[in-house]
Design an enzyme around this catalytic site. Sequence first.
Site, PDB file in Angstrom:
ATOM      1  N   HIS A  21      -2.512  -0.276  -3.871  1.00  0.00           N
ATOM      2  CA  HIS A  21      -3.005   1.080  -3.603  1.00  0.00           C
ATOM      3  C   HIS A  21      -3.793   1.644  -4.777  1.00  0.00           C
ATOM      4  O   HIS A  21      -3.324   1.637  -5.915  1.00  0.00           O
ATOM      5  CB  HIS A  21      -1.836   2.019  -3.292  1.00  0.00           C
ATOM      6  CG  HIS A  21      -2.264   3.446  -3.115  1.00  0.00           C
ATOM      7  ND1 HIS A  21      -3.004   3.867  -2.022  1.00  0.00           N
ATOM      8  CD2 HIS A  21      -2.096   4.541  -3.900  1.00  0.00           C
ATOM      9  CE1 HIS A  21      -3.246   5.156  -2.136  1.00  0.00           C
ATOM     10  NE2 HIS A  21      -2.723   5.586  -3.271  1.00  0.00           N
ATOM     11  N   HIS A  44      -1.642   1.302   6.714  1.00  0.00           N
ATOM     12  CA  HIS A  44      -2.078   2.396   7.576  1.00  0.00           C
ATOM     13  C   HIS A  44      -3.070   1.875   8.607  1.00  0.00           C
ATOM     14  O   HIS A  44      -3.642   0.791   8.448  1.00  0.00           O
ATOM     15  CB  HIS A  44      -2.742   3.493   6.746  1.00  0.00           C
ATOM     16  CG  HIS A  44      -3.823   2.959   5.848  1.00  0.00           C
ATOM     17  ND1 HIS A  44      -5.095   2.683   6.286  1.00  0.00           N
ATOM     18  CD2 HIS A  44      -3.788   2.619   4.544  1.00  0.00           C
ATOM     19  CE1 HIS A  44      -5.814   2.201   5.288  1.00  0.00           C
ATOM     20  NE2 HIS A  44      -5.042   2.146   4.218  1.00  0.00           N
ATOM     21  N   HIS A  94      -7.871   5.145   7.553  1.00  0.00           N
ATOM     22  CA  HIS A  94      -9.155   4.799   6.935  1.00  0.00           C
ATOM     23  C   HIS A  94      -9.242   3.286   6.853  1.00  0.00           C
ATOM     24  O   HIS A  94      -8.263   2.584   7.113  1.00  0.00           O
ATOM     25  CB  HIS A  94      -9.320   5.429   5.541  1.00  0.00           C
ATOM     26  CG  HIS A  94      -8.355   4.931   4.512  1.00  0.00           C
ATOM     27  ND1 HIS A  94      -7.053   5.387   4.400  1.00  0.00           N
ATOM     28  CD2 HIS A  94      -8.494   3.993   3.539  1.00  0.00           C
ATOM     29  CE1 HIS A  94      -6.443   4.779   3.415  1.00  0.00           C
ATOM     30  NE2 HIS A  94      -7.290   3.915   2.867  1.00  0.00           N
ATOM     31  N   ASP A 122       0.861  -1.183   0.000  1.00  0.00           N
ATOM     32  CA  ASP A 122       0.000   0.000   0.000  1.00  0.00           C
ATOM     33  C   ASP A 122       0.899   1.236   0.000  1.00  0.00           C
ATOM     34  O   ASP A 122       2.136   1.114   0.012  1.00  0.00           O
ATOM     35  CB  ASP A 122      -0.927  -0.029   1.223  1.00  0.00           C
ATOM     36  CG  ASP A 122      -2.229   0.738   1.006  1.00  0.00           C
ATOM     37  OD1 ASP A 122      -2.356   1.421  -0.022  1.00  0.00           O
ATOM     38  OD2 ASP A 122      -3.115   0.654   1.873  1.00  0.00           O
ATOM     39  N   GLU A 139      -7.774  -2.684   7.467  1.00  0.00           N
ATOM     40  CA  GLU A 139      -7.288  -3.435   6.318  1.00  0.00           C
ATOM     41  C   GLU A 139      -6.286  -4.515   6.710  1.00  0.00           C
ATOM     42  O   GLU A 139      -6.285  -5.614   6.149  1.00  0.00           O
ATOM     43  CB  GLU A 139      -6.682  -2.467   5.301  1.00  0.00           C
ATOM     44  CG  GLU A 139      -7.715  -1.533   4.698  1.00  0.00           C
ATOM     45  CD  GLU A 139      -7.107  -0.438   3.832  1.00  0.00           C
ATOM     46  OE1 GLU A 139      -6.021  -0.649   3.258  1.00  0.00           O
ATOM     47  OE2 GLU A 139      -7.726   0.638   3.723  1.00  0.00           O
ATOM     48  N   GLU A 173      -0.119   4.657   1.749  1.00  0.00           N
ATOM     49  CA  GLU A 173      -0.275   5.643   2.818  1.00  0.00           C
ATOM     50  C   GLU A 173       0.726   5.465   3.949  1.00  0.00           C
ATOM     51  O   GLU A 173       1.129   6.434   4.594  1.00  0.00           O
ATOM     52  CB  GLU A 173      -1.705   5.605   3.383  1.00  0.00           C
ATOM     53  CG  GLU A 173      -2.763   6.156   2.449  1.00  0.00           C
ATOM     54  CD  GLU A 173      -3.360   5.086   1.544  1.00  0.00           C
ATOM     55  OE1 GLU A 173      -4.388   5.368   0.904  1.00  0.00           O
ATOM     56  OE2 GLU A 173      -2.798   3.972   1.489  1.00  0.00           O
TER      57      GLU A 173
END
Length: 278
Positions: free
Chosen positions: A60, A103, A115, A8, A134, A10
């Site tokens: 991502h 994240h 998020h 990912d 996640e 972030e």
Amino acid sequence: MKIYISSDMEGSTGVVSAAQVDCTKPQYLFGRAMQAADVEAAVRAALEAGAEGVVINDSHCTMTNLDIAKFGGEVQLITGTPKLLGMVEGARGCDAAIFLGYHAMAGTEKAVLDHTFDQYTIYSLSVNGRKMGETGVNALLCGALGVPVIMVSGDDALCMEAGSLLGPELVTCSVKEGLGRGAALCLTPESTAELIYSGVKKALARLKKGECRPFALEAPYLLEVTLMNTLQTDAASLVPGAMRTAARTLRFETEEALELRRFLYSVMECASATLSGF
């Protein structure tokens, strides 16, 4: 030994801004470069530790951020979307998984760009009563495939979240300290490359000793997802298997862990379709 990397952006080195992870913004070039640098450090460590191959899943946004030309012949890259298992597509058959640039879940204090899958629709979710983001959902999907998650990288908040859920055998690598949703105390790419490299080596040593186990919860799996507003929930309640238990909350039960992903993403698609009309 075949190693899987879900990458990912972030939680990558130096990334703090939504503009840095948005492919339509000039700052995205920085985020993309930092994501690639983190992945390259992990790949180098995995191959030096004896991995015969590395499968990277670009995880991502459009999932077309990484350049296959940056990697050697032992590396395969899964790129593009949609993919049946999304962020963990391609994990089946691998010996272990590494989550890079992850994240913290939505609602986490002092977490960079926190998020849960979709910041515009998902307020929170839990599986079998355990709140997760996640990292937890993807680890559970990997576990259903018999693949243990052995290391994660991201900010301090992500590392704390992952460690508390996946256990002490997990190696965590913090590349920044979140000061808020859009600010962090960051390490340099040179420093984080060494941290990620050492973390992968440590995680693979534990794997070889048999200390790593796939993350699992007992079936049946009960997913509860709370959306941002009632209009989204109105639309998402049409997804087969959805039971509405509150104004913004849906419940779904299944014997198959992989069905959680299918349901969750169907909910997000339906909820997202309402955004222009809210």
